[in-house]
Scaffold this motif. Structure first.
Motif, PDB file in Angstrom:
ATOM      1  N   HIS A 117      -0.501  -1.860  -2.366  1.00 15.32           N
ATOM      2  CA  HIS A 117       0.145  -1.693  -1.049  1.00 15.32           C
ATOM      3  C   HIS A 117      -0.565  -2.463  -0.055  1.00 15.32           C
ATOM      4  N   ASN A 118      -1.727  -2.732   0.212  1.00 18.47           N
ATOM      5  CA  ASN A 118      -2.428  -3.531   0.968  1.00 18.47           C
ATOM      6  C   ASN A 118      -1.936  -5.108   1.055  1.00 18.47           C
ATOM      7  N   ILE A 175      13.523   2.148  -0.702  1.00 20.75           N
ATOM      8  CA  ILE A 175      14.438   1.889  -1.600  1.00 20.75           C
ATOM      9  C   ILE A 175      15.577   2.664  -2.080  1.00 20.75           C
ATOM     10  N   TYR A 182       6.851  -0.349  -6.833  1.00 20.00           N
ATOM     11  CA  TYR A 182       6.310   0.200  -5.478  1.00 20.00           C
ATOM     12  C   TYR A 182       6.108  -1.293  -4.629  1.00 20.00           C
ATOM     13  N   CYS A 234       5.198  -2.835  -9.579  1.00 17.81           N
ATOM     14  CA  CYS A 234       5.947  -3.827  -9.392  1.00 17.81           C
ATOM     15  C   CYS A 234       7.106  -3.165  -8.361  1.00 17.81           C
ATOM     16  N   ILE A 285       1.552  -5.388   2.129  1.00 19.56           N
ATOM     17  CA  ILE A 285       1.696  -5.382   3.540  1.00 19.56           C
ATOM     18  C   ILE A 285       1.307  -6.695   4.227  1.00 19.56           C
ATOM     19  N   TYR A 303      -2.579   1.048  -6.879  1.00 20.21           N
ATOM     20  CA  TYR A 303      -1.631   1.388  -5.913  1.00 20.21           C
ATOM     21  C   TYR A 303      -2.275   1.044  -4.565  1.00 20.21           C
ATOM     22  N   ARG A 304      -3.279   1.340  -4.142  1.00 22.01           N
ATOM     23  CA  ARG A 304      -3.787   1.097  -3.154  1.00 22.01           C
ATOM     24  C   ARG A 304      -4.076  -0.489  -2.575  1.00 22.01           C
ATOM     25  N   TYR A 314       7.865  -3.810  -4.574  1.00 23.24           N
ATOM     26  CA  TYR A 314       9.115  -4.034  -4.449  1.00 23.24           C
ATOM     27  C   TYR A 314       9.806  -3.349  -3.106  1.00 23.24           C
ATOM     28  N   SER A 315       9.342  -1.933  -3.088  1.00 18.75           N
ATOM     29  CA  SER A 315       9.836  -1.130  -1.924  1.00 18.75           C
ATOM     30  C   SER A 315       9.346  -1.647  -0.726  1.00 18.75           C
ATOM     31  N   ILE A 316       8.286  -2.429  -0.608  1.00 18.99           N
ATOM     32  CA  ILE A 316       7.796  -2.883   0.760  1.00 18.99           C
ATOM     33  C   ILE A 316       8.378  -4.232   0.931  1.00 18.99           C
ATOM     34  N   SER A 364      -4.555   5.001  -9.312  1.00 13.37           N
ATOM     35  CA  SER A 364      -4.492   5.135  -7.560  1.00 13.37           C
ATOM     36  C   SER A 364      -5.246   4.121  -6.958  1.00 13.37           C
ATOM     37  N   TYR A 365      -6.281   3.430  -7.531  1.00 12.29           N
ATOM     38  CA  TYR A 365      -6.828   2.198  -6.727  1.00 12.29           C
ATOM     39  C   TYR A 365      -5.963   1.220  -6.932  1.00 12.29           C
ATOM     40  N   HIS A 381       3.478  -9.143   6.547  1.00 10.00           N
ATOM     41  CA  HIS A 381       3.189  -9.709   7.707  1.00 10.00           C
ATOM     42  C   HIS A 381       2.826 -11.105   8.076  1.00 10.00           C
ATOM     43  N   TYR A 419      -3.206   4.020   6.715  1.00 16.37           N
ATOM     44  CA  TYR A 419      -3.300   3.004   5.494  1.00 16.37           C
ATOM     45  C   TYR A 419      -2.064   2.596   5.235  1.00 16.37           C
ATOM     46  N   GLN A 452      -6.158  13.849  -4.591  1.00 15.44           N
ATOM     47  CA  GLN A 452      -5.576  12.932  -5.467  1.00 15.44           C
ATOM     48  C   GLN A 452      -4.046  13.219  -5.545  1.00 15.44           C
ATOM     49  N   GLN A 468      10.123  -2.500   8.659  1.00 16.12           N
ATOM     50  CA  GLN A 468       8.831  -3.054   8.279  1.00 16.12           C
ATOM     51  C   GLN A 468       8.090  -3.817   9.453  1.00 16.12           C
ATOM     52  N   PHE A 510      -3.986  -7.716 -10.963  1.00 18.75           N
ATOM     53  CA  PHE A 510      -4.451  -7.464 -12.216  1.00 18.75           C
ATOM     54  C   PHE A 510      -5.600  -8.784 -12.268  1.00 18.75           C
TER      55      PHE A 510
END
Lengths: 333, 173
Positions: free
Chosen positions: B61-62, A51, B17, B15, B65, B57-58, B19-21, B54-55, B69, A12, A36, B127, B36
C-alpha cells in the motif's frame, strides 16, 4: 481511542502516516484478532472501491516468481563464506609479519581518526582583512575584519552550529543535516532559509542581526526572542536583555545615515548603534548618563544632528573633539 | 521453502491490491516484486507483530501510494484508469460479481453525506492526496482525514455482507 484509530487508518490509506503512526497501527492490529479482521476488511474494501468498475488484468505470476527466486539465489550465494586455503609460510616470519601489520594498522587508524574523522574544533579568524569561506553544506560566510567563527569538523553531519565573535554575513546553504544556528554572545540565531548578517563584537553592548532574505529566529536561552524578516534588523541589548526590531533597515555603512526608531532604549545601547553606524567615537563624561533611556527617531540625518537631538532630549551638553564626541551633564561645567 | 509458499499464496492478491491504486498491472507487479525482494533482504532483522500477509499489504500500500505521488501528473495516472487497456481473463461469474459489487458500491456511496462522499471520491477515485483535496475544497487536511475516516466506517458497514460473499467466492475458486 476509537476515533484515534479511525483517523490513523484514514492517514494510512491516504499515504500520510508517519513511521511512528505506522508502528501504532501495527500495535493496534496485533492486540486483537478483531482488529486484524477490521484492518483486512478495510484493505479489501479499499481495493474494491478503486477497481469495482474494471476488469482486472492478471499478473504474470510465473515470470515474477522466477525473477524473485533468482534474486534470492543470487543474494544467498553471495552471503556464503568462501574457504581460502592458507598458504604455508615459515612460522618465524609469519608471526612477526602479522604483529607488525597489526601495529601498523593501529597506528594508521589512530592517525586517520585523529586527523580526519574525529570531531574537532575548526576556527576561522580575521584581523585586518575580511575572509570568505564556503562550508560543507554550501553556506557562504563573509567574515568581516577582526572577527572569528568556530565550528566543528563534523559540521552538517549531525548539526550546523557556528559560534561568531565579530561580524559576518551568512548566505545559507541547505545540504547536510539540520538547520544553521549561529551562536553570538548569549544569543542564538536560527536560520529559516535566509541571507543574513550578524554583528556581535565581544566588547559591544548589543548583538544585531540584519536579514536580507528569508527569516531568522533570534533568541536567547531565557527569552523566546523574535522572528526577523527580510529588510528588518533585530537588536539584542545585552544590558537590558531585551530584543527590538528596528522600524526600518539599519543601513549605515553605504549611505552614512540612519533610519531608526528608538523606543525607551538605554542610552549606552543607542550610542553603540550610532557609533557603529557612523564610525565615530562617542563617550560620556559620567557613566550614570549611559543608563538613561531615550525615545527618539531619525530619518537620514547626519551624525551631528542625531547627537544634538539626543543631547537636547536628555538635557545634555554635546562637544565635538578630534577624538570624537562627548556627552556630559550641563550642570558639570 | 516457506518463502516460496508465501509467494504462491499472496503474490496475485497483492498485485490486484497494488493495481487498485496504480491502475497499471506492470507497475503493480514491479512494486510487489520489490517488496518480496526487500522482505528477503530484511529477513534477519525484521520483527512483524501482526500476520505476514497483513504486513505485506501495508508495505505494498505505502509503496504504491508513493509511486502515485511520484508520477508527473495525475492526468497520466487517470489516463491509465480510464483507458482500460488491459487483458482480461475473468470468468462470467467474476464479471457478474463485479457488476453486483459495482452497484453495491454506488448504493453505499450514496448513503454518505455529500461533502464526505466528495472527499472520498477525490481520494479514492482520482487519487488526489489529502493536501490536494484540502486545497481544492478549501478545507483543512484534518477535515479531509475526518471525512475519509467517516467514509471508511460507513462503507465498511454498508458493504460488509457483500465483501464476505466476494471473499467466499475467492476462497472457493
Amino acid at each position: 481511542m476509537k476515533n484515534d484509530i479511525d483517523n490513523l487508518l484514514a492517514r494510512y490509506f491516504g499515504g500520510i502516516a508517519s513511521e511512528l503512526e505506522m508502528q501504532e497501527m501495527e500495535d493496534w492490529i496485533s492486540t486483537s484478532p478483531d482488529h486484524q479482521k477490521h484492518f483486512d476488511e478495510l484493505t479489501s474494501l479499499y481495493a474494491k472501491l478503486g477497481i469495482a468498475d474494471e476488469e482486472i488484468p492478471r499478473p504474470h505470476t510465473k515470470m515474477a516468481k522466477e525473477k524473485v527466486m533468482a534474486y534470492i539465489s543470487a543474494h544467498r550465494e553471495s552471503s556464503l563464506k568462501q574457504i581460502v586455503p592458507i598458504k604455508r609460510i615459515p612460522f618465524y616470519k609469519s608471526r612477526i609479519f602479522q604483529a607488525a601489520s597489526i601495529a601498523l594498522f593501529f597506528v594508521l587508524s589512530f592517525s586517520f581518526w585523529k586527523f580526519v574523522l574525529s570531531d574537532r574544533e575548526m576556527i576561522l579568524a580575521t584581523q585586518m582583512n575580511s575572509k570568505q569561506k564556503v562550508l560543507s553544506d554550501q553556506t557562504q560566510i563573509n567574515l568581516s575584519e577582526n572577527s572569528k567563527i568556530i565550528y566543528r569538523s563534523t559540521f552538517a553531519k549531525n548539526n550546523k552550529v557556528i559560534q561568531l565573535e565579530g561580524e559576518a554575513n551568512f548566505n545559507v546553504g541547505h545540504l547536510g543535516k539540520g538547520s544553521l544556528q549561529v551562536v553570538a554572545s548569549e544569543t542564538f540565531i536560527d536560520d529559516i532559509g535566509t541571507v543574513f548578517e550578524v554583528t556581535a563584537y565581544p566588547d559591544s553592548n548589543y548583538v544585531s542581526v540584519k536579514v536580507s532574505k528569508g527569516l531568522v529566529h533570534f533568541y536567547t536561552k531565557s527569552n523566546a526572542g523574535l522572528k526577523i524578516s527580510a529588510g528588518e534588523t533585530g537588536i539584542y541589548y545585552k544590558q537590558s536583555k531585551i530584543f527590538k526590531v528596528l522600524a526600518q533597515k539599519l543601513d549605515s555603512l553605504e549611505t552614512g545615515s540612519m533610519h531608526v526608531d528608538f523606543q525607551a532604549i538605554v542610552l549606552r545601547d543607542a550610542l553603540d548603534i550610532i557609533s557603529n553606524a557612523y564610525k565615530v567615537n562617542i563617550k560620556t563624561s559620567d557613566k550614570s548618563i549611559e543608563n538613561r533611556r531615550i525615545t527618539v527617531n531619525f530619518d537620514g540625518e547626519d551624525v551631528n544632528i542625531v547627537l544634538q537631538i539626543i543631547a537636547e532630549t536628555l538635557d545634555l551638553r554635546l562637544e565635538k573633539g578630534s577624538n570624537g564626541y562627548l556627552l556630559s551633564n550641563k550642570k558639570s561645567k | 521453502m516457506v518463502y516460496e509458499q508465501l509467494f504462491d499464496s499472496v503474490y496475485e492478491p497483492l498485485c490486484r491490491y497494488a493495481y487498485s491504486i496504480l491502475r497499471d498491472m506492470d507497475e503493480a507487479e514491479d512494486v510487489v516484486q520489490k517488496v518480496f525482494c526487500k522482505l528477503w533482504d530484511q529477513r534477519e532483522t525484521l520483527s512483524i507483530q501482526s500476520s505476514i500477509k497483513s504486513y505485506l499489504y501495508r508495505i505494498v500500500h505505502n509503496d504504491s501510494i508513493n509511486v502515485v505521488h511520484q508520477q508527473i501528473n495525475h492526468k497520466e495516472h487517470n489516463f491509465k484508469y480510464s483507458s482500460g487497456l488491459h487483458d482480461s481473463e475473468e470468468s462470467v461469474s467474476d464479471h457478474i460479481a463485479v457488476s453486483e459489487l459495482q452497484q453495491a458500491i454506488v448504493n453505499a456511496l450514496e448513503t454518505l453525506p455529500p461533502q464526505c462522499r466528495k472527499v472520498f471520491e477525490l481520494s479514492r477515485m482520482e487519487q488526489l492526496s489529502y493536501s490536494e483535496i484540502a486545497s481544492q475544497l478549501n478545507i483543512s487536511t484534518n477535515t479531509v482525514e475526518n471525512h475519509i475516516s467517516k467514509a471508511l466506517k460507513l462503507l465498511r458497514i454498508e458493504l460488509k455482507e457483500f465483501l464476505l460473499v466476494c471473499l467466499l467466492i475467492q476462497i472457493l475458486k
